[in-house]
Design a protein around this motif. Structure first.
Motif, PDB file in Angstrom:
ATOM      1  N   ALA A 100       0.830  -1.207   0.000  1.00 48.62           N
ATOM      2  CA  ALA A 100       0.000   0.000   0.000  1.00 48.62           C
ATOM      3  C   ALA A 100       0.865   1.259   0.000  1.00 48.62           C
ATOM      4  O   ALA A 100       1.936   1.290   0.600  1.00 48.62           O
ATOM      5  CB  ALA A 100      -0.914   0.024   1.223  1.00 48.62           C
ATOM      6  N   ARG A 101       0.383   2.252  -0.683  1.00 53.99           N
ATOM      7  CA  ARG A 101       0.965   3.597  -0.582  1.00 53.99           C
ATOM      8  C   ARG A 101       0.101   4.316   0.440  1.00 53.99           C
ATOM      9  O   ARG A 101      -1.122   4.307   0.330  1.00 53.99           O
ATOM     10  CB  ARG A 101       0.897   4.291  -1.940  1.00 53.99           C
ATOM     11  CG  ARG A 101       1.458   5.682  -1.908  1.00 53.99           C
ATOM     12  CD  ARG A 101       1.509   6.284  -3.312  1.00 53.99           C
ATOM     13  NE  ARG A 101       1.573   7.721  -3.180  1.00 53.99           N
ATOM     14  CZ  ARG A 101       0.922   8.576  -3.960  1.00 53.99           C
ATOM     15  NH1 ARG A 101       0.182   8.134  -4.956  1.00 53.99           N
ATOM     16  NH2 ARG A 101       1.033   9.856  -3.756  1.00 53.99           N
ATOM     17  N   ILE A 110      -1.924   9.992  11.795  1.00 48.83           N
ATOM     18  CA  ILE A 110      -3.278   9.948  11.266  1.00 48.83           C
ATOM     19  C   ILE A 110      -3.196   9.563   9.794  1.00 48.83           C
ATOM     20  O   ILE A 110      -2.509  10.225   9.002  1.00 48.83           O
ATOM     21  CB  ILE A 110      -3.989  11.315  11.425  1.00 48.83           C
ATOM     22  CG1 ILE A 110      -4.062  11.675  12.905  1.00 48.83           C
ATOM     23  CG2 ILE A 110      -5.379  11.266  10.794  1.00 48.83           C
ATOM     24  CD1 ILE A 110      -4.470  13.105  13.160  1.00 48.83           C
ATOM     25  N   ILE A 111      -3.884   8.495   9.436  1.00 47.85           N
ATOM     26  CA  ILE A 111      -3.853   8.013   8.061  1.00 47.85           C
ATOM     27  C   ILE A 111      -4.831   8.843   7.228  1.00 47.85           C
ATOM     28  O   ILE A 111      -6.036   8.844   7.475  1.00 47.85           O
ATOM     29  CB  ILE A 111      -4.206   6.516   7.995  1.00 47.85           C
ATOM     30  CG1 ILE A 111      -3.178   5.739   8.812  1.00 47.85           C
ATOM     31  CG2 ILE A 111      -4.250   6.034   6.551  1.00 47.85           C
ATOM     32  CD1 ILE A 111      -3.485   4.300   9.000  1.00 47.85           C
ATOM     33  N   LEU A 112      -4.274   9.547   6.246  1.00 46.71           N
ATOM     34  CA  LEU A 112      -5.080  10.403   5.395  1.00 46.71           C
ATOM     35  C   LEU A 112      -5.619   9.666   4.176  1.00 46.71           C
ATOM     36  O   LEU A 112      -6.751   9.879   3.760  1.00 46.71           O
ATOM     37  CB  LEU A 112      -4.255  11.619   4.934  1.00 46.71           C
ATOM     38  CG  LEU A 112      -3.655  12.477   6.052  1.00 46.71           C
ATOM     39  CD1 LEU A 112      -2.774  13.568   5.466  1.00 46.71           C
ATOM     40  CD2 LEU A 112      -4.751  13.068   6.919  1.00 46.71           C
ATOM     41  N   GLU A 113      -4.772   8.798   3.597  1.00 44.38           N
ATOM     42  CA  GLU A 113      -5.185   8.106   2.379  1.00 44.38           C
ATOM     43  C   GLU A 113      -4.419   6.791   2.222  1.00 44.38           C
ATOM     44  O   GLU A 113      -3.239   6.715   2.534  1.00 44.38           O
ATOM     45  CB  GLU A 113      -4.908   9.016   1.170  1.00 44.38           C
ATOM     46  CG  GLU A 113      -5.553   8.585  -0.104  1.00 44.38           C
ATOM     47  CD  GLU A 113      -5.394   9.627  -1.204  1.00 44.38           C
ATOM     48  OE1 GLU A 113      -5.898   9.345  -2.297  1.00 44.38           O
ATOM     49  OE2 GLU A 113      -4.777  10.696  -0.998  1.00 44.38           O
ATOM     50  N   VAL A 114      -5.118   5.768   1.720  1.00 44.14           N
ATOM     51  CA  VAL A 114      -4.521   4.468   1.417  1.00 44.14           C
ATOM     52  C   VAL A 114      -4.742   4.246  -0.077  1.00 44.14           C
ATOM     53  O   VAL A 114      -5.872   4.301  -0.558  1.00 44.14           O
ATOM     54  CB  VAL A 114      -5.177   3.331   2.231  1.00 44.14           C
ATOM     55  CG1 VAL A 114      -4.565   1.983   1.846  1.00 44.14           C
ATOM     56  CG2 VAL A 114      -5.034   3.588   3.715  1.00 44.14           C
ATOM     57  N   ILE A 115      -3.639   4.000  -0.799  1.00 46.07           N
ATOM     58  CA  ILE A 115      -3.710   3.879  -2.258  1.00 46.07           C
ATOM     59  C   ILE A 115      -3.048   2.575  -2.689  1.00 46.07           C
ATOM     60  O   ILE A 115      -1.943   2.259  -2.231  1.00 46.07           O
ATOM     61  CB  ILE A 115      -3.004   5.064  -2.941  1.00 46.07           C
ATOM     62  CG1 ILE A 115      -3.564   6.393  -2.429  1.00 46.07           C
ATOM     63  CG2 ILE A 115      -3.108   4.959  -4.463  1.00 46.07           C
ATOM     64  CD1 ILE A 115      -2.659   7.577  -2.687  1.00 46.07           C
ATOM     65  N   TYR A 116      -3.711   1.859  -3.565  1.00 43.42           N
ATOM     66  CA  TYR A 116      -3.127   0.638  -4.165  1.00 43.42           C
ATOM     67  C   TYR A 116      -3.056   0.836  -5.674  1.00 43.42           C
ATOM     68  O   TYR A 116      -3.906   1.519  -6.253  1.00 43.42           O
ATOM     69  CB  TYR A 116      -3.999  -0.591  -3.856  1.00 43.42           C
ATOM     70  CG  TYR A 116      -3.897  -1.047  -2.426  1.00 43.42           C
ATOM     71  CD1 TYR A 116      -2.864  -1.894  -2.037  1.00 43.42           C
ATOM     72  CD2 TYR A 116      -4.813  -0.638  -1.470  1.00 43.42           C
ATOM     73  CE1 TYR A 116      -2.753  -2.321  -0.723  1.00 43.42           C
ATOM     74  CE2 TYR A 116      -4.709  -1.057  -0.148  1.00 43.42           C
ATOM     75  CZ  TYR A 116      -3.668  -1.897   0.208  1.00 43.42           C
ATOM     76  OH  TYR A 116      -3.563  -2.311   1.515  1.00 43.42           O
ATOM     77  N   PRO A 117      -2.079   0.213  -6.318  1.00 43.02           N
ATOM     78  CA  PRO A 117      -2.023   0.307  -7.785  1.00 43.02           C
ATOM     79  C   PRO A 117      -3.248  -0.392  -8.393  1.00 43.02           C
ATOM     80  O   PRO A 117      -3.824  -1.290  -7.788  1.00 43.02           O
ATOM     81  CB  PRO A 117      -0.735  -0.425  -8.160  1.00 43.02           C
ATOM     82  CG  PRO A 117      -0.243  -1.091  -6.935  1.00 43.02           C
ATOM     83  CD  PRO A 117      -0.999  -0.576  -5.768  1.00 43.02           C
TER      84      PRO A 117
END
Length: 184
Positions: free
Chosen positions: A114-115, A174-181
């Motif tokens: 994860a990014r 604090i997790i702002l965003e979770v990005i997957y390819p």
């Protein structure tokens, strides 16, 4: 001192340097891109670099006296370095467990590959990708999945606050965003 009384080997002191070991009981997770990069490096070493160095060493050896032949001595040392790296890469690739983050079904939760964009308690924003041990490159935002930051983030979701213990003291992230390819 006469050479008869000194211990000389074909090895240099830096030959004893070990590559990073994977802790016992830990899997060698690797992204598809990381696996391909190591395979490409191994292939280059085996098919290009090693044959080139072998030909230089053979040429240098044919010139006679090897004791003061820089090309020969350097070439032998370089061959040892290449062979050590080939053994390391072969071992790492054999034990690799390749994970494609694009296939992650829980895309709102932090898992391997994860990014993650997160903010610390000082309001500083960070953009990292959780990768395998051999792929880690902290200066470029790629952190190992066994690093303290990654361990704190794993399994959390967007909007969650996680606790991280650092040498400077505890921090809240604090997790702002979770990005997957995207899957191909």
């Amino acid at each position: 001192m006469s050479k008869a009384f000194t211990k000389e080997t074909d090895r240099d002191d830096d030959d004893d340097v070990q590559e990073a070991e994977i802790p016992k009981g830990i899997k060698n997770y690797m992204t598809v891109q990381g696996y391909q990069a190591l395979r490409k490096e191994l292939e280059h070493l085996v098919k290009v670099e090693r044959p080139d160095v072998v030909s230089v060493v053979a040429w240098a050896a044919s010139n006679g006296d090897r004791s003061e032949n820089g090309d020969y001595l350097y070439g032998k040392k370089r061959l040892r370095e290449i062979d050590r790296r080939i053994r390391f890469l072969t071992k790492r690739l054999e034990m690799a467990e390749v994970i494609d983050p694009a296939l992650q079904p829980n895309r709102d939760q932090v898992f391997f590959g994860a990014r993650v964009i997160y903010e610390n308690q000082n309001g500083e924003e960070f953009d990292i990708t959780i990768v395998g041990i051999d792929e880690a490159d902290p200066l470029n935002g790629k952190i190992s999945w066994i690093s303290p930051v990654a361990k704190a983030l794993l399994k959390a979701r967007e909007g969650d606050s996680v606790h991280l213990v650092t040498p400077a003291g505890p921090q809240e992230l604090i997790i702002l965003e979770v990005i997957y390819p995207q899957a191909d």
